[in-house]
Enzyme design. Structure first.
Site, PDB file in Angstrom:
ATOM      1  N   LYS A   1     -92.823 -37.816  21.028  1.00 50.89           N
ATOM      2  CA  LYS A   1     -93.747 -38.961  21.139  1.00 50.89           C
ATOM      3  C   LYS A   1     -93.460 -40.006  20.061  1.00 50.89           C
ATOM      4  O   LYS A   1     -92.830 -39.710  19.044  1.00 50.89           O
ATOM      5  CB  LYS A   1     -95.196 -38.469  21.032  1.00 50.89           C
ATOM      6  CG  LYS A   1     -95.552 -37.875  19.672  1.00 50.89           C
ATOM      7  CD  LYS A   1     -96.902 -37.160  19.729  1.00 50.89           C
ATOM      8  CE  LYS A   1     -97.240 -36.543  18.382  1.00 50.89           C
ATOM      9  NZ  LYS A   1     -98.335 -35.576  18.475  1.00 50.89           N
TER      10      LYS A   1
ATOM     11  N   ARG B   1    -110.165 -33.326  22.122  1.00 51.55           N
ATOM     12  CA  ARG B   1    -109.541 -34.584  22.533  1.00 51.55           C
ATOM     13  C   ARG B   1    -109.385 -34.634  24.054  1.00 51.55           C
ATOM     14  O   ARG B   1    -109.435 -35.691  24.648  1.00 51.55           O
ATOM     15  CB  ARG B   1    -108.169 -34.717  21.832  1.00 51.55           C
ATOM     16  CG  ARG B   1    -107.512 -36.067  22.002  1.00 51.55           C
ATOM     17  CD  ARG B   1    -106.406 -36.281  20.985  1.00 51.55           C
ATOM     18  NE  ARG B   1    -105.250 -35.409  21.223  1.00 51.55           N
ATOM     19  CZ  ARG B   1    -104.209 -35.338  20.373  1.00 51.55           C
ATOM     20  NH1 ARG B   1    -104.195 -36.064  19.274  1.00 51.55           N
ATOM     21  NH2 ARG B   1    -103.199 -34.534  20.643  1.00 51.55           N
TER      22      ARG B   1
ATOM     23  N   TYR C   1     -98.397 -59.307  -8.192  1.00 47.78           N
ATOM     24  CA  TYR C   1     -99.576 -60.079  -7.798  1.00 47.78           C
ATOM     25  C   TYR C   1    -100.853 -59.383  -8.239  1.00 47.78           C
ATOM     26  O   TYR C   1    -100.888 -58.155  -8.345  1.00 47.78           O
ATOM     27  CB  TYR C   1     -99.591 -60.234  -6.279  1.00 47.78           C
ATOM     28  CG  TYR C   1     -98.404 -61.018  -5.754  1.00 47.78           C
ATOM     29  CD1 TYR C   1     -98.304 -62.390  -5.957  1.00 47.78           C
ATOM     30  CD2 TYR C   1     -97.389 -60.375  -5.067  1.00 47.78           C
ATOM     31  CE1 TYR C   1     -97.214 -63.109  -5.475  1.00 47.78           C
ATOM     32  CE2 TYR C   1     -96.297 -61.072  -4.579  1.00 47.78           C
ATOM     33  CZ  TYR C   1     -96.222 -62.442  -4.790  1.00 47.78           C
ATOM     34  OH  TYR C   1     -95.151 -63.134  -4.323  1.00 47.78           O
TER      35      TYR C   1
ATOM     36  N   MET D   1     -94.468 -57.337  -0.780  1.00 47.84           N
ATOM     37  CA  MET D   1     -94.011 -57.268   0.608  1.00 47.84           C
ATOM     38  C   MET D   1     -92.535 -56.874   0.697  1.00 47.84           C
ATOM     39  O   MET D   1     -92.173 -55.960   1.438  1.00 47.84           O
ATOM     40  CB  MET D   1     -94.232 -58.598   1.313  1.00 47.84           C
ATOM     41  CG  MET D   1     -93.901 -58.540   2.782  1.00 47.84           C
ATOM     42  SD  MET D   1     -94.433 -60.039   3.597  1.00 47.84           S
ATOM     43  CE  MET D   1     -93.877 -59.736   5.246  1.00 47.84           C
TER      44      MET D   1
HETATM   45  C1  PLP Z   1     -97.980 -34.212  18.193  1.00 53.07           C
HETATM   46  C2  PLP Z   1     -98.314 -33.050  19.002  1.00 53.07           C
HETATM   47  C3  PLP Z   1     -97.614 -31.846  18.846  1.00 53.07           C
HETATM   48  C4  PLP Z   1     -96.560 -31.631  17.782  1.00 53.07           C
HETATM   49  O1  PLP Z   1     -97.205 -31.457  16.519  1.00 53.07           O
HETATM   50  P1  PLP Z   1     -96.331 -31.256  15.192  1.00 53.07           P
HETATM   51  O2  PLP Z   1     -97.354 -30.957  14.162  1.00 53.07           O
HETATM   52  O3  PLP Z   1     -95.632 -32.532  14.939  1.00 53.07           O
HETATM   53  O4  PLP Z   1     -95.416 -30.138  15.441  1.00 53.07           O
HETATM   54  C5  PLP Z   1     -97.914 -30.804  19.711  1.00 53.07           C
HETATM   55  N1  PLP Z   1     -98.867 -30.940  20.648  1.00 53.07           N
HETATM   56  C6  PLP Z   1     -99.583 -32.078  20.806  1.00 53.07           C
HETATM   57  C7  PLP Z   1    -100.626 -32.155  21.850  1.00 53.07           C
HETATM   58  C8  PLP Z   1     -99.331 -33.164  19.987  1.00 53.07           C
HETATM   59  O5  PLP Z   1    -100.059 -34.280  20.133  1.00 53.07           O
END
Ligand code: PLP
Length: 358
Positions: A30, A122, A257, A304
């Site tokens: 992802k 979730r 700054y 920055m």
């Molecule tokens: C991001 C995610 C993972 C992977 O988690 P890591 O801690 O990066 O290994 C697995 N399952 C779901 C649903 C996720 O959102």
């Protein structure tokens, strides 16, 4: 001179092989593969023997299909573009009873994985009753064109927490659901629950009856929790800038700054470095050190496109300033409270940094 984001391809690949440990892994890719680059990461994972992928966006799932025509691809978010999901043969979560009843006709021919909600709240079915309801409704549905139940899964929200009992609770709740359904005779082609933390907590092994561990961050070279020895996971990413010049300031001089840093000694040496928050260095990261010629020096102010690092006589213009590499790792700062591994990685600005795979 421009600051650089670079990944050592061989180290990335080797880490993936070590994390895999010859277990069946579903690689989470992802958010552009945790910002390592989707195409790069998928290709390295394929080479390391991983051919199952998971992401949260349909757009990325389609890209994975283009890169890996024979892979199994699992979409962790439910979407409404059913034709695309079918066309690219993407497996998708089934997130609730409401969704099921509303879209069961649209889901025809789509491989779904029933999701168990658990402590994160979730997404997913609340309990065994809800899972039974969908399983029974599906069995009784004699429409020849219906969805295909291919998997059962959950997500552990607390596997990286050690001082609280939540991981044990969510683990047990899930195993109870899983074992009950299996004892009742239901079968699932794919069963997956473990993120990186859970996978390592279970001895870098997939749990019994599970077909995959759904691993993200470990594959990208960061430890999911502090207790894990650094040798178990290797970081292939380097982020570094350069010393543009060094300057001296005296006691009472304010530098940066908004009075960012006040020198307390005369002849304080500051290196002006060509990397800043515009390149994705978090403000919380700048409370710690940078590494120059193998030695750590405190960052004093973050701007920055620049930062000040307080240095000694050994540091000179054009020296490299390492913010991250395998000796000064992302996960070190995670455990110092800078932000999650993925948060530090995602902040990197690939448009301002030179991006290299070596
Ligand atoms: C991001 C995610 C993972 C992977 O988690 P890591 O801690 O990066 O290994 C697995 N399952 C779901 C649903 C996720 O959102």
């Amino acid at each position: 001179m421009t600051a650089i984001w670079s990944v050592d391809t061989e180290a990335f690949y080797q880490n993936a092989v070590n994390v895999r440990n010859e277990q069946p892994i579903m690689a989470v890719v992802k958010n552009n593969a945790y910002h390592y680059g989707l195409e790069f990461a998928v290709k390295q994972f394929l080479k390391a023997g991983i051919n199952t992928f998971s992401t949260t966006s349909l757009k990325e799932a389609v890209r994975v299909r283009e890169i890996a025509p024979h892979a199994t691809i699992f979409l962790m978010n439910a979407v409404y573009d059913f034709d695309t999901v079918r066309e690219y043969q993407i497996h998708m979560t089934l997130p609730s009873l409401v969704y099921y009843y509303e879209y069961k006709e649209d889901l025809k021919g789509i491989h779904v994985h029933l999701e168990f909600e658990n402590l994160l709240h979730r997404s997913g079915f609340k309990n065994l009753d809800e899972l039974h309801e969908v399983l029974e409704d599906h069995t009784q549905n004699d429409n020849s064109e219906k969805m295909i139940i291919s998997g059962l899964w959950t997500h552990f929200g607390y596997a990286d927490e050690f001082d609280v009992p939540e991981y044990g609770i969510e683990r047990e709740a899930w195993l109870n659901v899983l074992n009950t359904l299996l004892e009742e005779g239901y079968t699932f082609e794919m069963i997956h629950a473990q993120n990186s933390a859970s996978y390592y907590r279970e001895g870098q092994q997939v749990l019994p009856y599970h077909t995959h561990a759904r691993v993200g961050i470990a594959l990208y070279g960061s430890r999911p929790y502090r207790k894990l020895d650094t040798s178990r996971i290797q970081q292939s990413l380097t982020v570094k800038g350069n010393v543009i010049q060094t300057r001296e300031v005296n006691a009472g001089d304010y530098c940066g700054y908004s009075f960012a840093f006040e020198a307390t000694k005369d002849h304080t040496r500051l290196a002006v470095v060509d990397v800043g928050y515009g390149d994705g260095i978090l403000k919380s990261r700048a409370r710690h050190e940078a590494m120059i010629n193998g030695k750590r020096y405190p960052i004093r102010a973050l701007m920055m496109s620049h930062m000040f690092v307080e240095v000694d006589d050994e540091v000179h213009a054009q020296d490299e300033v390492v913010l991250y590499n395998n000796d000064i790792r992302i996960d070190e700062f995670t455990f110092k409270g800078v932000g999650a591994n993925s948060e530090q990685l995602s902040a990197m600005n690939h448009d301002s940094l030179i991006k290299e795979y070596i």
